[in-house]
Design a protein around this motif. Sequence first.
Motif, PDB file in Angstrom:
ATOM      1  N   SER A 196       0.842  -1.193   0.000  1.00  0.00           N
ATOM      2  CA  SER A 196       0.000   0.000   0.000  1.00  0.00           C
ATOM      3  C   SER A 196       0.875   1.240   0.000  1.00  0.00           C
ATOM      4  O   SER A 196       1.996   1.224   0.519  1.00  0.00           O
ATOM      5  N   CYS A 197       0.341   2.296  -0.561  1.00  0.00           N
ATOM      6  CA  CYS A 197       1.024   3.584  -0.556  1.00  0.00           C
ATOM      7  C   CYS A 197      -0.035   4.644  -0.253  1.00  0.00           C
ATOM      8  O   CYS A 197      -0.997   4.798  -1.015  1.00  0.00           O
ATOM      9  N   SER A 198       0.156   5.348   0.843  1.00  0.00           N
ATOM     10  CA  SER A 198      -0.757   6.425   1.218  1.00  0.00           C
ATOM     11  C   SER A 198      -0.193   7.749   0.731  1.00  0.00           C
ATOM     12  O   SER A 198       0.981   8.049   0.972  1.00  0.00           O
ATOM     13  N   GLN A 238      -5.912   1.411  -7.342  1.00  0.00           N
ATOM     14  CA  GLN A 238      -5.953   2.629  -6.545  1.00  0.00           C
ATOM     15  C   GLN A 238      -7.305   2.790  -5.866  1.00  0.00           C
ATOM     16  O   GLN A 238      -8.310   2.244  -6.308  1.00  0.00           O
ATOM     17  N   ASN A 250      -9.689   7.298  -0.696  1.00  0.00           N
ATOM     18  CA  ASN A 250      -8.819   7.224   0.466  1.00  0.00           C
ATOM     19  C   ASN A 250      -7.364   7.533   0.142  1.00  0.00           C
ATOM     20  O   ASN A 250      -6.495   7.383   1.006  1.00  0.00           O
ATOM     21  N   LYS A 301      -5.061   6.123  -1.824  1.00  0.00           N
ATOM     22  CA  LYS A 301      -4.139   5.005  -1.667  1.00  0.00           C
ATOM     23  C   LYS A 301      -3.846   4.338  -2.997  1.00  0.00           C
ATOM     24  O   LYS A 301      -4.720   4.231  -3.863  1.00  0.00           O
TER      25      LYS A 301
END
Length: 126
Positions: A21-23, A72, A76, A78
Amino acid sequence: QVQLVESGGSSVQTGGSLRLSCSASRYASSTGCMAWFRQKAGKEREGVAVIYTRGGNTFYADSFEGRFTISQDKVNKKLFQQMNSLKPEDSAMYYCAATTSCSSDGWQVTELYPYWGQGTQVNVSS
């Protein structure tokens, strides 16, 4: 400015799966494309996959298509990467990156991306 934070890296056995995950602090309005790269020790950073944040089009490096899936969640903010059938050679630091300058042909060029996360480590044991 866009801040990116990756998570989800871990140690798994051959054949296993992971979801990275990448926020992002900002999404879509400030990021035309978001991508996953990886870097093995002593090697150059290589592109894995990219997604156009508005249209959702995706492109993959040849060696990852079919095993890895980029997706994606714009609400949110992400970015995800589902990685299946992992191999020891997939062991690397994985980074997410963002740019407003998308390129379907040159998306793997690291200089295209001004924003990078700190990376998350994936280790695949045999």
